[in-house]
Write an enzyme that holds these catalytic residues in place. Sequence first.
Site, mmCIF file in Angstrom:
data_model
loop_
_atom_site.group_PDB
_atom_site.id
_atom_site.type_symbol
_atom_site.label_atom_id
_atom_site.label_comp_id
_atom_site.label_asym_id
_atom_site.label_seq_id
_atom_site.Cartn_x
_atom_site.Cartn_y
_atom_site.Cartn_z
ATOM 1 N N TYR A 70 0.807 -1.209 -0.045
ATOM 2 C CA TYR A 70 -0.034 -0.014 0.179
ATOM 3 C C TYR A 70 0.951 1.366 -0.020
ATOM 4 O O TYR A 70 0.594 2.064 -0.578
ATOM 5 C CB TYR A 70 -0.663 0.168 1.087
ATOM 6 C CG TYR A 70 -1.516 1.200 1.491
ATOM 7 C CD1 TYR A 70 -1.105 1.938 2.462
ATOM 8 C CD2 TYR A 70 -2.879 1.657 0.839
ATOM 9 C CE1 TYR A 70 -1.939 3.284 2.807
ATOM 10 C CE2 TYR A 70 -3.770 2.613 1.051
ATOM 11 C CZ TYR A 70 -2.902 3.356 2.144
ATOM 12 O OH TYR A 70 -3.895 4.711 2.541
ATOM 13 N N LYS B 16 1.425 4.203 -2.703
ATOM 14 C CA LYS B 16 1.419 5.712 -2.676
ATOM 15 C C LYS B 16 2.412 6.493 -3.170
ATOM 16 O O LYS B 16 2.455 7.688 -4.025
ATOM 17 C CB LYS B 16 0.964 5.942 -1.099
ATOM 18 C CG LYS B 16 -0.285 5.431 -0.615
ATOM 19 C CD LYS B 16 -1.421 6.218 -1.175
ATOM 20 C CE LYS B 16 -2.688 6.129 -0.608
ATOM 21 N NZ LYS B 16 -3.885 6.983 -1.321
ATOM 22 N N ASN C 195 -3.430 8.849 9.592
ATOM 23 C CA ASN C 195 -4.290 8.174 10.204
ATOM 24 C C ASN C 195 -5.556 9.265 10.455
ATOM 25 O O ASN C 195 -5.567 9.528 11.850
ATOM 26 C CB ASN C 195 -3.893 7.602 11.519
ATOM 27 C CG ASN C 195 -4.607 6.352 11.710
ATOM 28 O OD1 ASN C 195 -5.842 6.277 11.749
ATOM 29 N ND2 ASN C 195 -4.057 5.227 12.017
HETATM 30 N N1 GKE Z 1 -7.107 -1.145 12.989
HETATM 31 C C1 GKE Z 1 -6.726 -1.874 14.497
HETATM 32 N N2 GKE Z 1 -7.622 -2.487 14.973
HETATM 33 N N3 GKE Z 1 -5.456 -1.489 14.717
HETATM 34 C C2 GKE Z 1 -5.295 -1.966 16.140
HETATM 35 C C3 GKE Z 1 -6.207 -2.778 16.684
HETATM 36 C C4 GKE Z 1 -7.405 -3.184 16.096
HETATM 37 O O1 GKE Z 1 -8.239 -3.558 16.731
HETATM 38 N N4 GKE Z 1 -5.548 -3.087 17.931
HETATM 39 C C5 GKE Z 1 -4.414 -2.573 17.907
HETATM 40 N N5 GKE Z 1 -4.227 -1.934 16.714
HETATM 41 C C6 GKE Z 1 -2.769 -1.572 16.284
HETATM 42 C C7 GKE Z 1 -2.239 -1.724 14.942
HETATM 43 O O2 GKE Z 1 -1.647 -3.211 15.012
HETATM 44 C C8 GKE Z 1 -1.377 -0.555 14.501
HETATM 45 O O3 GKE Z 1 -0.118 -0.769 15.180
HETATM 46 C C9 GKE Z 1 -2.119 0.402 15.328
HETATM 47 O O4 GKE Z 1 -2.914 0.231 16.090
HETATM 48 C C10 GKE Z 1 -2.641 1.463 13.958
HETATM 49 O O5 GKE Z 1 -3.372 0.710 13.353
HETATM 50 P P1 GKE Z 1 -4.404 1.275 12.262
HETATM 51 O O6 GKE Z 1 -4.935 2.626 12.691
HETATM 52 O O7 GKE Z 1 -5.049 0.408 11.960
HETATM 53 O O8 GKE Z 1 -3.205 1.753 11.025
HETATM 54 P P2 GKE Z 1 -1.844 2.108 10.862
HETATM 55 O O9 GKE Z 1 -1.679 3.486 11.466
HETATM 56 O O10 GKE Z 1 -0.727 1.358 11.254
HETATM 57 O O11 GKE Z 1 -1.664 2.305 9.306
HETATM 58 C C11 GKE Z 1 -2.550 3.068 8.546
HETATM 59 O O12 GKE Z 1 -2.020 4.414 8.219
HETATM 60 C C12 GKE Z 1 -2.743 5.376 7.566
HETATM 61 C C13 GKE Z 1 -1.970 6.493 7.424
HETATM 62 O O13 GKE Z 1 -1.615 6.956 8.505
HETATM 63 C C14 GKE Z 1 -2.723 2.319 7.425
HETATM 64 O O14 GKE Z 1 -3.721 1.505 7.814
HETATM 65 C C15 GKE Z 1 -3.657 3.271 6.522
HETATM 66 O O15 GKE Z 1 -5.073 3.344 7.037
HETATM 67 C C16 GKE Z 1 -3.428 4.758 6.182
HETATM 68 O O16 GKE Z 1 -2.082 4.842 5.683
#
Ligand code: GKE
Length: 350
Positions: free
Chosen positions: A149, A153, A178
């Site tokens: 992903y 980007k 995020n």
């Molecule tokens: N989604 C999710 N759900 N994340 C969890 C959970 C849960 O139940 N429990 C713990 N986490 C942890 C994930 O393992 C990760 O380390 C952190 O929260 C943030 O997860 P996130 O919000 O799903 O995604 P990230 O920030 O890691 O990545 C996102 O970054 C965005 C840009 O900042 C990407 O998934 C994209 O949505 C986007 O690029």
Amino acid sequence: MKKALVLGAGGFIGSHLVRRLKREGYWVRGVDLKLPDFSPTAADTFVVGDLRIPEVCEEVITEDIAEIYQLAADMGGAGYIFTGTHDADVMHNSATINLNVASIAARKKIGMVFYSSSACMYPEHNQLDPDNPNCSEDSAYPANPDSEYGWEKLFSERLFLAFHRNHGLNVRIARFHNVFGPEGTWTGGKEKAPAATCRKVAEATNGGSIDIWGDGEQTRSFLYIDECLDGVRRLVNSNFTGPVNIGSDEMVTINQLAMMTAQIAGKKITLNHIDGPLGVRGRNSDNRLIEAKLGWRPTQPLRVGLEATYQWIAAQVERNTPSTPLALPGHNTAVPSEISSRKGSLSPTH
Ligand code: GKE
């Protein structure tokens, strides 16, 4: 009246952006594979169509459009993009859309294209320390994103910048960190951490526990949707091409996020740490460049947006029927003057 085209107008940020542009007096055409999930679109016209099909892009990108906001992408939270199982679709679907948009917008000499990139394009080697991640814009190279992903980007940033250099396409590129808020995906597997913790806390009993992926000491910053839109509008109204971070610099651990949510809910909650897709170990937005170029940076405390988001998600959980959305008060409930469908032959996930 200025005309804007919002691609991805059925999604979380896209549907909020349509409403913002309407408030600012734009005429708006929205396009997406689906209408918004949680409230009626505010767009003047909405085309339900597949932007991977060049003919669909050709039809919706008309010469009378002054600004294109390209947010259409195959995306989700850690549970969707860090498992690796959707990599081919994520790369193919999003890159195909960006290739169509860049080439057609340049040929039709559209005034401006805003492209929504992501913090996920930053190299993993600068995001290993949860206390001191480096996400300054000039740290993007040598490139080493931790996900396909992120690579898509990065490729698409370079694509739009190449059309800017070679064909004079006026572009604005933001790297979102995020973004969260009401009317975002909150269940089903594509939700991000703020929505996931809000749902789990809302579903938990007082004194109960919720699952957290990993040890919860991984760090992130979370940007409330309204400030995200402030950043987008300021960037578009500036003469700065970017790429530039649009994100909060209030860094928290996922444990702190979950405990803040529990406090907002007035519940005593225990965190149960389990295996799950984790992404990078540490991330925070570096806002020195956006402040230098736009004289602005996001400042709203995380808790303010989290309170509004928790209230909305708790109401969804209460209704427990994600299909009967709860529109936010005062939202435009008028239906657009035109909703049309342009699906063509390609199957949804190829
Ligand atoms: N989604 C999710 N759900 N994340 C969890 C959970 C849960 O139940 N429990 C713990 N986490 C942890 C994930 O393992 C990760 O380390 C952190 O929260 C943030 O997860 P996130 O919000 O799903 O995604 P990230 O920030 O890691 O990545 C996102 O970054 C965005 C840009 O900042 C990407 O998934 C994209 O949505 C986007 O690029």
